[in-house]
Design a protein around this motif. Structure first.
Motif, mmCIF file in Angstrom:
data_model
loop_
_atom_site.group_PDB
_atom_site.id
_atom_site.type_symbol
_atom_site.label_atom_id
_atom_site.label_comp_id
_atom_site.label_asym_id
_atom_site.label_seq_id
_atom_site.Cartn_x
_atom_site.Cartn_y
_atom_site.Cartn_z
ATOM 1 N N TYR A 1 -2.521 -8.494 -0.340
ATOM 2 C CA TYR A 1 -3.631 -7.580 0.476
ATOM 3 C C TYR A 1 -3.761 -7.904 1.939
ATOM 4 O O TYR A 1 -4.040 -6.712 2.618
ATOM 5 C CB TYR A 1 -4.660 -7.707 -0.459
ATOM 6 N N LEU B 1 -6.908 -0.355 -3.294
ATOM 7 C CA LEU B 1 -6.663 -1.325 -2.227
ATOM 8 C C LEU B 1 -6.057 -2.675 -2.874
ATOM 9 O O LEU B 1 -5.277 -3.232 -2.163
ATOM 10 C CB LEU B 1 -8.068 -1.378 -1.646
ATOM 11 N N HIS C 1 -9.377 -1.815 8.713
ATOM 12 C CA HIS C 1 -8.329 -2.913 8.098
ATOM 13 C C HIS C 1 -8.696 -4.207 8.887
ATOM 14 O O HIS C 1 -8.513 -5.050 7.933
ATOM 15 C CB HIS C 1 -7.184 -2.222 8.775
ATOM 16 N N LEU D 1 0.700 -1.225 0.093
ATOM 17 C CA LEU D 1 0.116 -0.151 -0.064
ATOM 18 C C LEU D 1 0.907 1.378 0.085
ATOM 19 O O LEU D 1 1.973 1.187 0.151
ATOM 20 C CB LEU D 1 -1.005 -0.024 1.098
ATOM 21 N N ASP E 1 -15.629 -3.487 0.950
ATOM 22 C CA ASP E 1 -14.360 -3.368 0.390
ATOM 23 C C ASP E 1 -13.497 -4.830 0.042
ATOM 24 O O ASP E 1 -13.207 -5.050 -0.930
ATOM 25 C CB ASP E 1 -13.338 -2.162 1.487
ATOM 26 N N GLN F 1 -3.301 -5.115 4.881
ATOM 27 C CA GLN F 1 -4.469 -4.725 5.778
ATOM 28 C C GLN F 1 -4.075 -5.107 7.373
ATOM 29 O O GLN F 1 -4.235 -3.942 8.143
ATOM 30 C CB GLN F 1 -5.758 -5.195 5.257
#
Length: 386
Positions: free
Chosen positions: A149, A76, A186, A18, A308, A153
């Motif tokens: 991912y 994301l 998150h 990220l 999300d 997070q």
């Protein structure tokens, strides 16, 4: 608490992700771009390429190990990443890109939210180049990118939790309340993965209504009750300084343990598709009913984060689905968009309307649209895996 998503805790896929980069030249070719990752910046040699195979040669000119990411249009989903690039070293990232909008991103030190973030555009290819249609390769890419991912997070959850806990222990409750919902997003984006680690889920996310007799209550919701005492039941006594310190310390420790546990994760296609279904189940079972955030009423932050996460999972396998069942992809595209439209209508600044301020008709609209999305989403695993 939901049924855990089974995981393959194998290998050492040392991935993360990220934020942060500054793109320079407006256009580049598909056969090679350069990236300079420094201590305080991330410079990409072009902000645009043609569809097809593109390589990024990432050089670390800073003094810390760094990472470089290419993110999807939501900022994301991880499309590709180059990690663990030591000072003075160069590492290549080679990806096959379809036409669309992306972001480039860097993270010096491999912690926190990173620095900056810049748009990156992939234009149509004159030669008609498309993303590799080899199914096995697409599945492998989807699995690897989702692993990245999840790790990102959780890494951001660690950073946010540290700040939240520090404010709470210091008695800066206004700051802690401000950080509460945003940090929990998150967690909620990858909740079905986090739930797979045995007792970490109840230690971090157990609601008071789900406590068993004699069970210790720790985690986010135990602190939530103390931060919103006006919403608690009559006679609720504010926690002592000692209890606050103990809860905050446990939250930080358990979150760090979760971060350690996700470092060795890998995924299968069915775990991804079932994960998307599980996240929508989380919405239906707690967020749309207002039961999750019983005192803060920040349920729509959690709702958005679950969506999300489900959207990232779906986006990762969408190209595969189009080949297998284009009509199902069209249906999912439409239902996801309709649900997001309802959420967007409740945005207030950087957040959302409190659940208690929603009209009954608005709650019903959310519930109906969740059900509308659930029907095609429940077909995803069978369509792609069986």
């Amino acid at each position: 608490m939901r049924a855990p998503l089974p995981l393959l805790a194998l290998g050492a896929l040392a991935l993360l992700a990220l934020t942060g980069c500054v793109a320079n030249n407006p256009a580049g070719t598909g056969d090679g771009l350069t990236v300079d990752s420094s201590a305080d910046g991330c410079s990409v040699s072009a902000s645009e390429v043609a569809a097809g195979t593109t390589s990024f040669s990432v050089t670390n000119s800073g003094d810390q190990v760094t990472e470089f990411y290419l993110l999807g249009d939501d900022g994301l989903r991880i499309v590709g990443e180059a990690e663990n690039i030591g000072p003075g070293l160069t590492r290549d990232l080679v990806v096959q890109l379809a036409e669309g909008s992306y972001f480039t991103a860097c993270k010096p030190g491999m912690v926190g939210d990173g620095i900056g973030k810049a748009a990156f555009t992939v234009t149509p290819s004159e030669s008609g180049t498309v993303v590799n249609a080899d199914l096995d390769k697409q599945v492998e890419t989807a699995n690897t990118n989702y692993s990245s991912y999840v790790k990102d997070q959780i890494a951001q959850l660690v950073t946010g939790t540290d700040s939240f806990a520090a404010a709470y222990v210091a008695g800066d409750f206004d700051t802690a309340r401000t950080l509460y919902a945003a940090t929990r997003m998150h967690w909620e984006r990858v909740e079905t993965v986090a739930e797979s680690f045995g007792d970490l889920d109840p230690k971090l996310d157990l609601r008071e209504a789900d406590l068993e007799e004699g069970q210790d209550w720790t985690g986010w919701h135990a602190i939530e009750k103390d931060l919103w005492p006006a919403e608690a039941e009559a006679g609720f006594a504010a926690y002592s300084a000692e209890k606050r310190a103990s809860l905050a310390e446990q939250l930080v420790v358990d979150t760090a343990t979760l971060n350690d546990n996700v470092q060795g994760l890998s995924f299968t296609l069915s775990q991804q598709t079932n994960g998307a279904i599980g996240l929508l189940d989380e919405v239906a079972s707690g967020k749309v009913t207002g039961e999750e955030e019983f005192w803060s009423h920040t349920d729509l932050w959690d709702f958005q984060a679950n969506i999300d996460g489900a959207t990232v999972l779906y986006a990762g396998v969408r190209d595969i689905l189009v080949e297998e069942d284009a009509d199902l992809a069209v249906s999912l595209d439409s239902e996801f968009a309709s649900l997001q439209q309802l959420l967007d209508a409740q945005r207030v600044g950087d957040g959302f309307t409190l659940y208690t301020d929603l009209e009954p008709a608005e709650i019903r609209a959310f519930a109906d649209q969740v059900n509308a999305l659930a029907e095609p989403l429940n077909q995803l695993t069978a369509t792609l895996v069986l």
